[in-house]
Scaffold this motif. Sequence first.
Motif, PDB file in Angstrom:
ATOM      1  N   GLU A   1       0.826  -1.226   0.000  1.00  0.00           N
ATOM      2  CA  GLU A   1       0.000   0.000   0.000  1.00  0.00           C
ATOM      3  C   GLU A   1       0.850   1.260   0.000  1.00  0.00           C
ATOM      4  O   GLU A   1       0.327   2.349  -0.221  1.00  0.00           O
ATOM      5  N   PHE A   2       2.133   1.145   0.328  1.00  0.00           N
ATOM      6  CA  PHE A   2       2.999   2.329   0.369  1.00  0.00           C
ATOM      7  C   PHE A   2       4.058   2.218  -0.726  1.00  0.00           C
ATOM      8  O   PHE A   2       5.236   2.501  -0.511  1.00  0.00           O
ATOM      9  N   ASP A   3       3.588   1.765  -1.914  1.00  0.00           N
ATOM     10  CA  ASP A   3       4.449   1.676  -3.097  1.00  0.00           C
ATOM     11  C   ASP A   3       5.742   0.914  -2.865  1.00  0.00           C
ATOM     12  O   ASP A   3       6.768   1.223  -3.486  1.00  0.00           O
ATOM     13  N   LYS A   4       5.715  -0.019  -1.959  1.00  0.00           N
ATOM     14  CA  LYS A   4       6.869  -0.879  -1.670  1.00  0.00           C
ATOM     15  C   LYS A   4       8.088  -0.090  -1.196  1.00  0.00           C
ATOM     16  O   LYS A   4       9.223  -0.590  -1.286  1.00  0.00           O
ATOM     17  N   VAL A   5       7.881   1.157  -0.728  1.00  0.00           N
ATOM     18  CA  VAL A   5       9.015   1.930  -0.196  1.00  0.00           C
ATOM     19  C   VAL A   5       9.497   1.199   1.065  1.00  0.00           C
ATOM     20  O   VAL A   5       8.707   0.916   1.961  1.00  0.00           O
ATOM     21  N   PRO A   6      10.798   0.843   1.107  1.00  0.00           N
ATOM     22  CA  PRO A   6      11.280  -0.010   2.196  1.00  0.00           C
ATOM     23  C   PRO A   6      11.123   0.609   3.588  1.00  0.00           C
ATOM     24  O   PRO A   6      11.287   1.822   3.750  1.00  0.00           O
ATOM     25  N   ARG A   7      10.782  -0.237   4.552  1.00  0.00           N
ATOM     26  CA  ARG A   7      10.688   0.196   5.953  1.00  0.00           C
ATOM     27  C   ARG A   7      11.408  -0.829   6.817  1.00  0.00           C
ATOM     28  O   ARG A   7      11.324  -2.024   6.545  1.00  0.00           O
ATOM     29  N   ARG A   8      12.053  -0.340   7.851  1.00  0.00           N
ATOM     30  CA  ARG A   8      12.695  -1.251   8.803  1.00  0.00           C
ATOM     31  C   ARG A   8      11.621  -1.840   9.707  1.00  0.00           C
ATOM     32  O   ARG A   8      10.695  -1.127  10.122  1.00  0.00           O
ATOM     33  N   ILE A   9      11.715  -3.120   9.994  1.00  0.00           N
ATOM     34  CA  ILE A   9      10.775  -3.740  10.942  1.00  0.00           C
ATOM     35  C   ILE A   9      11.562  -4.418  12.064  1.00  0.00           C
ATOM     36  O   ILE A   9      12.654  -4.942  11.843  1.00  0.00           O
ATOM     37  N   PRO A  10      10.999  -4.371  13.281  1.00  0.00           N
ATOM     38  CA  PRO A  10      11.747  -4.876  14.424  1.00  0.00           C
ATOM     39  C   PRO A  10      11.643  -6.383  14.625  1.00  0.00           C
ATOM     40  O   PRO A  10      12.330  -6.960  15.478  1.00  0.00           O
ATOM     41  N   GLY A  11      10.794  -7.069  13.848  1.00  0.00           N
ATOM     42  CA  GLY A  11      10.556  -8.508  14.066  1.00  0.00           C
ATOM     43  C   GLY A  11       9.254  -8.699  14.827  1.00  0.00           C
ATOM     44  O   GLY A  11       8.829  -7.819  15.562  1.00  0.00           O
ATOM     45  N   GLY A  12       8.609  -9.828  14.618  1.00  0.00           N
ATOM     46  CA  GLY A  12       7.288 -10.068  15.205  1.00  0.00           C
ATOM     47  C   GLY A  12       6.209  -9.352  14.421  1.00  0.00           C
ATOM     48  O   GLY A  12       6.451  -8.893  13.289  1.00  0.00           O
ATOM     49  N   GLU A  13       5.015  -9.232  14.998  1.00  0.00           N
ATOM     50  CA  GLU A  13       3.914  -8.594  14.267  1.00  0.00           C
ATOM     51  C   GLU A  13       4.273  -7.147  13.925  1.00  0.00           C
ATOM     52  O   GLU A  13       4.833  -6.419  14.747  1.00  0.00           O
ATOM     53  N   ILE A  14       3.905  -6.711  12.713  1.00  0.00           N
ATOM     54  CA  ILE A  14       4.141  -5.315  12.309  1.00  0.00           C
ATOM     55  C   ILE A  14       2.957  -4.497  12.794  1.00  0.00           C
ATOM     56  O   ILE A  14       1.823  -4.711  12.337  1.00  0.00           O
ATOM     57  N   VAL A  15       3.200  -3.600  13.731  1.00  0.00           N
ATOM     58  CA  VAL A  15       2.094  -2.824  14.312  1.00  0.00           C
ATOM     59  C   VAL A  15       2.180  -1.334  13.964  1.00  0.00           C
ATOM     60  O   VAL A  15       1.235  -0.591  14.162  1.00  0.00           O
ATOM     61  N   ASP A  16       3.330  -0.881  13.413  1.00  0.00           N
ATOM     62  CA  ASP A  16       3.540   0.574  13.223  1.00  0.00           C
ATOM     63  C   ASP A  16       2.827   1.141  11.997  1.00  0.00           C
ATOM     64  O   ASP A  16       2.680   2.343  11.882  1.00  0.00           O
ATOM     65  N   TYR A  17       2.440   0.319  11.042  1.00  0.00           N
ATOM     66  CA  TYR A  17       1.791   0.828   9.828  1.00  0.00           C
ATOM     67  C   TYR A  17       0.881  -0.228   9.265  1.00  0.00           C
ATOM     68  O   TYR A  17       0.874  -1.370   9.740  1.00  0.00           O
TER      69      TYR A  17
END
Length: 240
Positions: free
Chosen positions: A224-240
């Motif tokens: 949904e965000f044009d595949k612009v890379p985001r860092r994820i901390p591991g586990g469920e993604i809750v920030d976006y």
Amino acid sequence: MINRRSFLMRLWAWGGMAVALYLGRPGLAAAGGGLPGSGFVGKTRSGKFQRFYINYWKPMRRIDPAAWRLKVAGLCHRPRSFTLDELKALPTVWRSSRLKCVECWSARARWGGFPFDELALLAGPSAEARAVRFTCGDGYVECLSLEDLRREGVLLVHSMDGAPLSDEHGFPLRIIAPFKYGYKNPKAIVKIEFIAEAEPGTWSRIGAYSWDGTVLPGTDHPLEFDKVPRRIPGGEIVDY
Ligand SMILES: Nc1nc2c(c(=O)[nH]1)N[C@H]1C(S)=C(S)[C@@H](COP(=O)(O)O)O[C@H]1N2
Ligand SMILES: [Mo]
């Protein structure tokens, strides 16, 4: 000795088989899989299915809701089958969660379904049962421990964004376990078996994917965000 007539009969039979094999080719059936109304559903990345990528490891004949039953078996006291109406009669929980594929993409939806324990209470797992093997309409197999299935956010899903689950997203029933990669979220489930120990599923048997499938820290490319890379901390993604 082959006479002319039986030779022609054989030629006809072989020709027919060749045509049948050609039409049964995974690629061809998969190409038709995305077409609404075709008899098959398969891997799709076009049209409205750009919002999520659709994964089926093999093209699957669309499931007939009237004929479908969820078979619940294995290490339990009350093995039985459920119709879709019986499962939809369980109280529905709605939860927004992000489905994260190990192949870098992710997407979010509001999933409707019921917690695993609603079903477990009806089936009565035996004391030795530690895990569940899910078998799907396309032959895909995946396992989750009972402990993981009981974690917050896990649902047996029959609805998505206020509508019944589409064939593409796993009609009539799938798992959403948002802290596990997509491959631990089996779709089009036809059988649930209680087993003593978790086993590797289809992808972890074929490739390098872990049995466990917990989402690792790293980079995500949300669709949904044009595949612009985001860092994820591991586990469920809750920030976006
Ligand atoms: N039956 C079945 N379920 C499956 C798969 C599959 O091939 N067959 N692929 C898995 C993978 S790898 C992912 S990423 C998600 C994708 O879910 P979606 O098709 O609803 O986007 O489905 C999972 N469940
Ligand atoms: Mo995936």
